[in-house]
Enzyme design. Sequence first.
Site, PDB file in Angstrom:
ATOM      1  N   SER A  25       0.731  -1.364  -0.186  1.00  0.00           N
ATOM      2  CA  SER A  25      -0.111   0.041   0.123  1.00  0.00           C
ATOM      3  C   SER A  25       0.810   1.196   0.165  1.00  0.00           C
ATOM      4  O   SER A  25       0.378   2.394  -0.391  1.00  0.00           O
ATOM      5  CB  SER A  25      -1.050  -0.002   1.225  1.00  0.00           C
ATOM      6  OG  SER A  25      -0.260   0.264   2.231  1.00  0.00           O
TER       7      SER A  25
ATOM      8  N   GLU B 207       1.323   1.017  10.013  1.00  0.00           N
ATOM      9  CA  GLU B 207       1.622  -0.292   9.741  1.00  0.00           C
ATOM     10  C   GLU B 207       1.768  -1.144  10.900  1.00  0.00           C
ATOM     11  O   GLU B 207       2.651  -1.978  11.065  1.00  0.00           O
ATOM     12  CB  GLU B 207       3.110   0.070   8.984  1.00  0.00           C
ATOM     13  CG  GLU B 207       3.137   0.750   7.669  1.00  0.00           C
ATOM     14  CD  GLU B 207       2.525  -0.078   6.613  1.00  0.00           C
ATOM     15  OE1 GLU B 207       2.610  -1.194   6.622  1.00  0.00           O
ATOM     16  OE2 GLU B 207       1.720   1.016   5.905  1.00  0.00           O
TER      17      GLU B 207
HETATM   18  C1  SIN Z   1       4.479  -1.636   2.218  1.00  0.00           C
HETATM   19  O1  SIN Z   1       3.681  -1.098   1.248  1.00  0.00           O
HETATM   20  O2  SIN Z   1       5.622  -1.421   2.011  1.00  0.00           O
HETATM   21  C2  SIN Z   1       4.073  -2.439   3.339  1.00  0.00           C
HETATM   22  C3  SIN Z   1       2.889  -2.958   3.413  1.00  0.00           C
HETATM   23  C4  SIN Z   1       1.684  -2.251   3.098  1.00  0.00           C
HETATM   24  O3  SIN Z   1       1.299  -1.234   3.853  1.00  0.00           O
HETATM   25  O4  SIN Z   1       0.722  -2.869   2.498  1.00  0.00           O
END
Ligand code: SIN
Length: 194
Positions: A28, A99
């Site tokens: 994301s 996160e």
């Molecule tokens: C990221 O996007 O690097 C970590 C995982 C996420 O938030 O989907």
Amino acid sequence: MSANTIEHNRKRYDFAGVESVWLFGYGSLIHKVDFPFLEQRPASIRGWERRFWQGSHDHRGTPESPGRVVTLIENPDAVCKGMAFRVSPKVFEHLDVREKNGYLRLSTRLTFDDGSHAEGLVYIATEDNEAFLGHAPDADIARQIASASGPSGPNAEYLLRLAESLRALGADCPHTFAIESHLKYAVKNDTQGR
Ligand code: SIN
């Protein structure tokens, strides 16, 4: 390890005197950029592959019906393509909360598209976190994603936006694209069946 990693991440790095940090995004963080950055560059990291193996109870699902989001799994032969952002260390106050469901900030070596390198950080949900779901057949993952939704919106939106962003980056991610195909097929059949 508890699924809430906020305190753990805050204790891990001392950013005193550091003006900016490279952050590697592979999920994301590529398609939902709700943080300020100084620079962004497509990049990749070696030794990790993207997998929809992390449960999401807080963003794209609920505790009763968790969604699935990506994490990175170790594979010495793999290269994971994503987007690197150069950010002020202050940005981690926000990102550690965003996160928090199982992701730890780990150090990594980034390779930019021109072949140059930099040290940076990446959020990875390791297998020992409580929200980790692990492997499942692609079709089952797609079904779970199709039925999950949480405070950040439908889980399907996360998958479709990620697949779109990876295509725009020229990233080959057969795992993500296979789940996307299953999801589109399931949605089409569901609509036709009504
Ligand atoms: C990221 O996007 O690097 C970590 C995982 C996420 O938030 O989907």
